[in-house]
Design a protein around this motif. Structure first.
Motif, short mmCIF file in Angstrom:
data_model
loop_
_atom_site.label_atom_id
_atom_site.label_comp_id
_atom_site.label_asym_id
_atom_site.label_seq_id
_atom_site.Cartn_x
_atom_site.Cartn_y
_atom_site.Cartn_z
N GLY A 1 34.18 47.91 2.79
CA GLY A 1 35.31 46.42 2.55
C GLY A 1 34.25 44.82 2.26
N CYS A 2 32.35 45.08 2.79
CA CYS A 2 32.57 43.84 2.57
C CYS A 2 31.98 43.57 0.85
N TYR A 3 31.84 45.01 -0.04
CA TYR A 3 31.35 44.67 -0.91
C TYR A 3 32.58 44.27 -2.20
N GLN A 4 34.31 44.01 -1.19
CA GLN A 4 35.04 43.37 -1.75
C GLN A 4 35.05 41.87 -2.45
N GLY A 5 33.92 41.03 -1.73
CA GLY A 5 33.98 39.91 -2.28
C GLY A 5 34.38 39.12 -0.17
N ASN A 6 34.32 37.76 -1.06
CA ASN A 6 34.30 36.73 0.67
C ASN A 6 35.38 37.04 0.75
N ASP A 7 36.62 36.33 -0.32
CA ASP A 7 37.91 36.45 0.00
C ASP A 7 38.78 37.52 0.85
N HIS A 8 38.22 38.86 0.23
CA HIS A 8 38.67 39.93 0.77
C HIS A 8 38.02 39.37 2.51
N VAL A 9 36.41 39.71 2.91
CA VAL A 9 36.07 39.88 4.04
C VAL A 9 37.04 38.64 5.14
N ARG A 10 36.89 37.09 4.34
CA ARG A 10 37.76 35.77 5.40
C ARG A 10 38.89 36.37 5.71
N THR A 11 40.18 36.86 4.67
CA THR A 11 41.10 37.34 4.97
C THR A 11 41.25 38.57 5.96
N LYS A 12 40.44 39.21 6.00
CA LYS A 12 40.47 40.47 7.38
C LYS A 12 40.20 39.94 8.36
N LEU A 13 39.57 38.87 9.02
CA LEU A 13 38.65 37.54 10.00
C LEU A 13 40.23 36.80 9.95
N GLU B 1 43.60 37.61 9.68
CA GLU B 1 44.65 38.68 9.67
C GLU B 1 44.73 38.69 11.37
N GLN B 2 43.49 38.88 11.98
CA GLN B 2 43.57 38.74 13.71
C GLN B 2 44.57 37.65 14.14
N ASN B 3 45.87 39.33 15.40
CA ASN B 3 46.31 38.05 16.18
C ASN B 3 46.81 36.97 15.87
N GLU B 4 47.13 36.22 15.15
CA GLU B 4 47.75 35.47 13.95
C GLU B 4 46.46 34.06 14.19
N LEU B 5 46.16 34.29 13.49
CA LEU B 5 45.16 32.64 14.19
C LEU B 5 45.53 31.38 13.64
N ILE B 6 45.73 30.38 14.77
CA ILE B 6 46.15 28.61 13.88
C ILE B 6 44.55 28.28 13.90
N TYR B 7 43.75 28.79 14.37
CA TYR B 7 43.01 28.22 13.78
C TYR B 7 41.73 28.70 14.14
N PHE B 8 40.03 28.25 13.72
CA PHE B 8 39.35 28.96 13.97
C PHE B 8 37.83 28.58 13.45
N THR B 9 36.72 28.95 14.02
CA THR B 9 35.94 28.08 14.59
C THR B 9 34.22 28.16 14.03
N VAL B 10 34.00 27.45 13.02
CA VAL B 10 32.63 27.98 12.39
C VAL B 10 31.16 26.96 12.71
N VAL B 11 30.72 27.56 13.29
CA VAL B 11 29.67 27.01 14.55
C VAL B 11 27.93 27.06 12.88
N GLN B 12 27.18 25.89 13.04
CA GLN B 12 25.98 25.41 12.22
C GLN B 12 24.94 25.50 13.90
N VAL B 13 23.72 25.83 13.49
CA VAL B 13 22.98 25.52 15.04
C VAL B 13 21.40 25.66 14.45
N ASP B 14 21.25 24.13 14.49
CA ASP B 14 19.56 23.34 13.95
C ASP B 14 18.84 23.88 15.49
N TYR B 15 17.56 24.38 15.05
CA TYR B 15 16.78 24.23 16.52
C TYR B 15 15.40 23.37 15.91
#
Length: 481
Positions: free
Chosen positions: A78-90, A92-106
């Motif tokens: 599924g990863c070879y089908q592109g980011n849009d496909h991967v993002r959709t699969k992520l 569509e879980q549990n009828e998500l309302i929102y999600f979190t993106v994290v970036q860490v700088d050391y």
């Protein structure tokens, strides 16, 4: 059945995070042009995602295992089908309302290493940013990066998610140029309509945007943990946005109410379903919750288990006097202050009706003054402050505790640096332990009274060159915390 529906309605009104809103998925930041699947495989990203997920779990969120979804997609191709496909699969879980993106700088300095964690909460449907915040851990000489990330995120998770929930419900999103604090918002664009001839209409107050940016203070992020109080019942009202153009907004009222609710659930163990939480309450709301003069059997009365329920009342908003009767009134958001005796809610009525409630213990905390003035301006023009006298048997009840922000003829100040009403800030600070003079882990009415009078009085004088003397009624030896 009616009681169940009423509880459900209250839960919907509340800004508490429940049900679907407790579902969360965490993703690493994906650089432009990079693969989502590849971003999950980077070691530092794995540590960051896992650390953030653990903090969400500590706060009773249902965390969707994003790493497992990515792993399954990698195996299936599924990863070879592109980011849009991967993002959709992520998402569509549990009828998500929102999600979190994290970036860490050391980072490193002479005190050791630390991490800077940038956390974005994004609307899962429209992919627009709801809230964003940056936090950092305390520098120390350690190789445990995961614990540093957890430490940094724990400081901000509660105000971050409250802001995200509010933004999601109102469908307002962060402007692309907003800085990494709890943000100034821009409403969704509306379709441009053809201009119509201008018609003069009554002007309503448009001040709700005041104070849209709230920077978390020390009392927002260090909330003590306590036990449970299964039968306790609370009413929390934050009146910020008034419909009458002559009534200024109460800048921090809703934020005061939100954080007070967090203290009730976390420190005192109140159940979500037992907290009647209202933002911008109308006169009808006051009547429905507390009852009317001569009939106390509103929602609060019906929620209380006789002699078993502790009751907590909190109000942040305007108060006003009736200069003729010298009686104080709470100011609902649909009130005309010049007719306060007809469309306000009398303080005496509140106390009379509370006296009829079969509570075990009662605490009332009022961050309002009844002078007709506020930090945002005057409610009533061309009047002098009046001394309001309230007499009610509840003030002599050894099981009742009344905390008011100021004397009736004074002004209840704001504490701009802390994003709270001055009185509310020091009340919460006292509950954190600052009022615990003998360090025995408990706070008495006397200790809280001393702490509030010392600090509120001093800071009102220092910040605004005016007197503000909190008013406390209650048996000195009884415990507040």
């Amino acid at each position: 059945m009616k009681k169940y529906l009423l509880t459900l309605l209250i839960a919907c009104i509340s800004l508490s995070i429940t049900g679907q809103e407790k579902n969360i998925l965490v993703m690493p930041n994906v650089e432009k042009g990079a693969s989502i699947c590849s971003s999950f495989q980077i070691y530092d990203n794995k540590v960051a995602v896992n650390a953030i997920e653990e903090v969400y779990k500590e706060n009773k969120y249902h965390v969707i295992n994003s790493s497992k979804i990515i792993h399954d997609l990698s195996i299936s191709g599924g990863c070879y089908q592109g980011n849009d496909h991967v993002r959709t699969k992520l998402l569509e879980q549990n009828e998500l309302i929102y999600f979190t993106v994290v970036q860490v700088d050391y980072k490193n300095d002479y005190n050791g290493s630390y991490v800077e964690v940038t956390t974005d909460v994004i609307d899962a449907k429209v992919k627009k940013k709801l809230a964003t915040i940056k936090s950092k851990s305390t520098p120390q000489f350690t190789s445990d990066k995961k614990e540093q990330i957890k430490s940094a995120f724990r400081k901000v998770i509660q105000p971050l998610m409250l802001e995200a929930l509010r933004a999601q419900r109102s469908k307002t999103y962060i402007a692309p140029t907003s800085s990494l604090t709890l943000p100034i918002r821009t409403p969704p664009k509306k379709e441009k309509k053809e201009e119509q001839p201008k018609v003069e209409t009554p002007v309503e107050n448009t001040s709700p945007v005041i104070g849209a940016t709230i920077t978390p203070s020390d009392v927002d992020i260090n909330i003590p943990k306590g036990g449970t109080n299964e039968n306790a019942v609370a009413v929390i009202i934050g009146n910020k946005n008034y419909r009458n153009s002559d009534v200024p907004a109460v800048k921090y009222a809703i934020h005061d109410a939100e954080i007070m609710k967090q203290y009730l659930t976390q420190l005192y163990g109140y159940r979500e379903g037992n907290i009647i939480y209202i933002e911008d309450a109308t006169q009808a709301d006051f009547n429905a919750i507390f009852g009317i003069k001569g009939n106390p059997k509103g929602k609060l009365y019906n929620y209380v288990k006789p002699e078993e329920s502790d009751v907590f009342i909190y109000y942040s908003g305007h108060g006003a006097p009736n200069p003729e009767s010298q009686e104080g009134y709470f100011v609902p958001v649909d009130t005309d202050p010049s007719l306060i005796q007809f469309n306000g809610y009398a303080v005496n009525t509140l106390y009379e009706n509370l006296a009829a409630v079969p509570y075990r213990n009662l605490t009332v905390v009022i961050d309002a003054c009844f002078s007709g003035s506020s930090d945002g301006g005057m409610l009533l023009k061309s009047i002098s402050p009046v001394f309001i006298k309230t007499e009610n048997k509840i003030l002599q009840d050894e099981n009742a505790f009344i905390f008011s922000a100021s004397a009736s003829e004074q002004v209840a100040s704001w504490y701009e640096d802390k994003s709270h009403g001055l009185f509310t800030y020091f009340y919460l600070k006292g509950l954190q332990g600052a009022a615990d003079k003998d360090q025995d882990g408990r706070v008495t009415v006397e200790e809280m009274s001393t702490y509030l009078n010392d600090n509120v009085t001093y800071m009102a004088r220092r910040l605004n060159n005016r007197a503000q003397n909190p008013q406390i009624n209650g048996t000195p030896s009884r415990y507040v915390k």
